[in-house]
Design a protein around this motif. Structure first.
Motif, PDB file in Angstrom:
ATOM      1  N   PHE A  18      54.855  33.259  48.434  1.00  0.00           N
ATOM      2  CA  PHE A  18      53.464  32.985  48.064  1.00  0.00           C
ATOM      3  C   PHE A  18      53.381  32.732  46.566  1.00  0.00           C
ATOM      4  O   PHE A  18      53.813  33.563  45.776  1.00  0.00           O
ATOM      5  CB  PHE A  18      52.577  34.166  48.444  1.00  0.00           C
ATOM      6  CG  PHE A  18      52.672  34.535  49.895  1.00  0.00           C
ATOM      7  CD1 PHE A  18      52.079  33.748  50.871  1.00  0.00           C
ATOM      8  CD2 PHE A  18      53.376  35.673  50.301  1.00  0.00           C
ATOM      9  CE1 PHE A  18      52.174  34.082  52.217  1.00  0.00           C
ATOM     10  CE2 PHE A  18      53.473  36.017  51.640  1.00  0.00           C
ATOM     11  CZ  PHE A  18      52.876  35.215  52.601  1.00  0.00           C
ATOM     12  N   ARG A  19      52.818  31.593  46.203  1.00  0.00           N
ATOM     13  CA  ARG A  19      52.764  31.236  44.778  1.00  0.00           C
ATOM     14  C   ARG A  19      51.372  31.247  44.184  1.00  0.00           C
ATOM     15  O   ARG A  19      51.197  31.278  42.968  1.00  0.00           O
ATOM     16  CB  ARG A  19      53.330  29.819  44.600  1.00  0.00           C
ATOM     17  CG  ARG A  19      54.773  29.724  45.032  1.00  0.00           C
ATOM     18  CD  ARG A  19      55.322  28.401  44.599  1.00  0.00           C
ATOM     19  NE  ARG A  19      56.675  28.214  45.063  1.00  0.00           N
ATOM     20  CZ  ARG A  19      57.404  27.149  44.764  1.00  0.00           C
ATOM     21  NH1 ARG A  19      56.893  26.188  43.997  1.00  0.00           N
ATOM     22  NH2 ARG A  19      58.624  27.029  45.217  1.00  0.00           N
ATOM     23  N   HIS A  20      50.373  31.107  45.036  1.00  0.00           N
ATOM     24  CA  HIS A  20      49.018  30.901  44.534  1.00  0.00           C
ATOM     25  C   HIS A  20      48.052  31.449  45.582  1.00  0.00           C
ATOM     26  O   HIS A  20      48.260  31.233  46.773  1.00  0.00           O
ATOM     27  CB  HIS A  20      48.800  29.393  44.345  1.00  0.00           C
ATOM     28  CG  HIS A  20      47.576  29.055  43.582  1.00  0.00           C
ATOM     29  ND1 HIS A  20      47.527  29.069  42.209  1.00  0.00           N
ATOM     30  CD2 HIS A  20      46.341  28.694  43.994  1.00  0.00           C
ATOM     31  CE1 HIS A  20      46.311  28.727  41.810  1.00  0.00           C
ATOM     32  NE2 HIS A  20      45.581  28.497  42.874  1.00  0.00           N
ATOM     33  N   PRO A  21      47.002  32.137  45.172  1.00  0.00           N
ATOM     34  CA  PRO A  21      46.067  32.667  46.178  1.00  0.00           C
ATOM     35  C   PRO A  21      45.171  31.568  46.759  1.00  0.00           C
ATOM     36  O   PRO A  21      44.952  30.533  46.125  1.00  0.00           O
ATOM     37  CB  PRO A  21      45.236  33.673  45.381  1.00  0.00           C
ATOM     38  CG  PRO A  21      45.300  33.202  43.961  1.00  0.00           C
ATOM     39  CD  PRO A  21      46.633  32.527  43.795  1.00  0.00           C
ATOM     40  N   LEU A  22      44.665  31.804  47.941  1.00  0.00           N
ATOM     41  CA  LEU A  22      43.682  30.920  48.568  1.00  0.00           C
ATOM     42  C   LEU A  22      42.370  31.671  48.689  1.00  0.00           C
ATOM     43  O   LEU A  22      42.361  32.871  48.955  1.00  0.00           O
ATOM     44  CB  LEU A  22      44.145  30.497  49.967  1.00  0.00           C
ATOM     45  CG  LEU A  22      45.267  29.475  50.031  1.00  0.00           C
ATOM     46  CD1 LEU A  22      45.615  29.183  51.491  1.00  0.00           C
ATOM     47  CD2 LEU A  22      44.839  28.179  49.327  1.00  0.00           C
ATOM     48  N   ARG A  23      41.271  30.932  48.517  1.00  0.00           N
ATOM     49  CA  ARG A  23      39.945  31.543  48.592  1.00  0.00           C
ATOM     50  C   ARG A  23      39.075  30.851  49.641  1.00  0.00           C
ATOM     51  O   ARG A  23      39.376  29.742  50.077  1.00  0.00           O
ATOM     52  CB  ARG A  23      39.258  31.459  47.217  1.00  0.00           C
ATOM     53  CG  ARG A  23      40.015  32.251  46.160  1.00  0.00           C
ATOM     54  CD  ARG A  23      39.389  32.172  44.777  1.00  0.00           C
ATOM     55  NE  ARG A  23      40.384  32.525  43.774  1.00  0.00           N
ATOM     56  CZ  ARG A  23      40.777  33.788  43.513  1.00  0.00           C
ATOM     57  NH1 ARG A  23      40.245  34.783  44.153  1.00  0.00           N
ATOM     58  NH2 ARG A  23      41.706  34.018  42.600  1.00  0.00           N
TER      59      ARG A  23
END
Lengths: 144, 144, 144, 144
Positions: free
Chosen positions: A67-72
């Protein structure tokens, strides 16, 4: 001669029930995104992982994710699925989830073909069905 | 001198809503089982991954799972979580899920410590809090 | 003569994956809490809603919920389930979810007994099995 | 003068992870379908239930569902959402889920407008924002 397929792309809006109290998509949901893309990929070539009278099942034997980047909530993500290996009885996918030009996560999933008589029955490894071998092939450049 | 902890065991009954039309637990739920054990482990030493006023968050950076055996409704599984690595800013767990003497799945999860001002804010890597370093340590024999 | 049962209580810790970006438990999870209590109730009297060789299924025909108070991560909730009606082929529950002395939600659920030959088969309404009628009865004071 | 909207329709493919060991969609997922339609409805008029800097939240105060027909993996369902009531501080929807000409379920949901300073903060009932009153209105014929 039929065209064979090795990859599939779809977009998907992040739903509110997929977020958690940290304000981002719960990591377990990324695997559901990958699976949704897999099933849409199969449908796009006229197949189903769970056709009503099919004797086949497709349990997962291994999965992974970075996982590199959060999702919203309400992010529109792209899910890019590729077949990176096929054996006599298994299929391996690589999956990239992106938000515009940002790579959000890289996942992998190995699934095996099994037969069984019913939901409570023992599963037995089986050769990939011919219909699947006719339509799917390994992506040429598996390195991303 | 406080005793440090490196592993945790709990049992958990498989719920109906965790099964799918193949009659077995959906693979994404295994990650939720691992996370439930992680949070129970933290509570068992007086910590919380999301205490009301804590500035810390714990996003996952990598997870993996090998699945060996299916789980069905009302199976009572044992979840065995061990800390297998600690760095300045991260924690890595290994997790074994068993049904009696049968190994059902082996999982791993790396989580990083971040600070952020709110759910919508950018996350910033941070050193593991002292309270956590006081209570947790890497398991001696990480090979199972 | 066997004792019959009309109610069941259990406690349950709110899990992180049940929360959403509003910082509270997603409302759909309250129905899962009620169902978990129903299944634990059945187990407590030696029954299962989905025993491996059972011909019976228990689809829901109606559910409702009133939400009075939010739930947060690591709240320890009490789930109190009562049988409020039994007909030839159906069972109706009322469920109260509480946090200490605070009522969090009141739910109801009506489930019918069906038989079917397999997961893909048509369901047919059936009389409640004798084993269930031997163990369950309607709560005397259904008003809370 | 802006056109006001009182209803919304979308289609949705049933996902595998939404099914359970009975071979059908778990009843709790119907509420997620209704919510997905609500959020898509809001987006279709330029609104969001959880815009990044919005002070508003939309907890549910009451929901209900009548289930008439099971849903299975890969069914393409239609979700039809209508606003059936608006008060100073709340919005009530009716929702019909259909499979072709078959009504699968009828649901309802009442949601209230609240303000709060953060995820852990107390929620306070608030008047519906003007932007919402400008775009939404109660459906004329609320009887289906």
């Amino acid at each position: 001669m039929k065209t064979k397929h090795s990859e599939f792309r779809m977009t998907r809006t992040v739903q509110f029930h997929e977020t958690d109290a940290a304000g981002i998509v719960h990591f377990s949901c990324f695997f559901r995104y990958m699976e949704e893309a897999e099933h849409a990929f199969w449908r796009s070539v006229g197949l189903s992982v769970a056709a009503p009278d099919s004797p086949y099942g497709w349990p997962r034997v291994a999965v992974s994710a970075d996982f590199r980047h959060p999702l919203r909530f309400e992010d529109d993500v792209e899910i890019h699925l590729r077949i990176v290996a096929m054996t006599e009885r298994s299929l391996k996918y690589a999956c990239r989830i992106s938000l515009g030009s940002t790579v959000v996560a890289n996942l992998s999933m190995t699934t095996v073909c099994v037969t069984r008589s019913g939901p409570g029955q023992t599963m037995k490894a089986a050769a990939l069905p011919a219909a699947l071998r006719d339509r799917f092939e390994v992506a040429e450049h598996v390195a991303s």
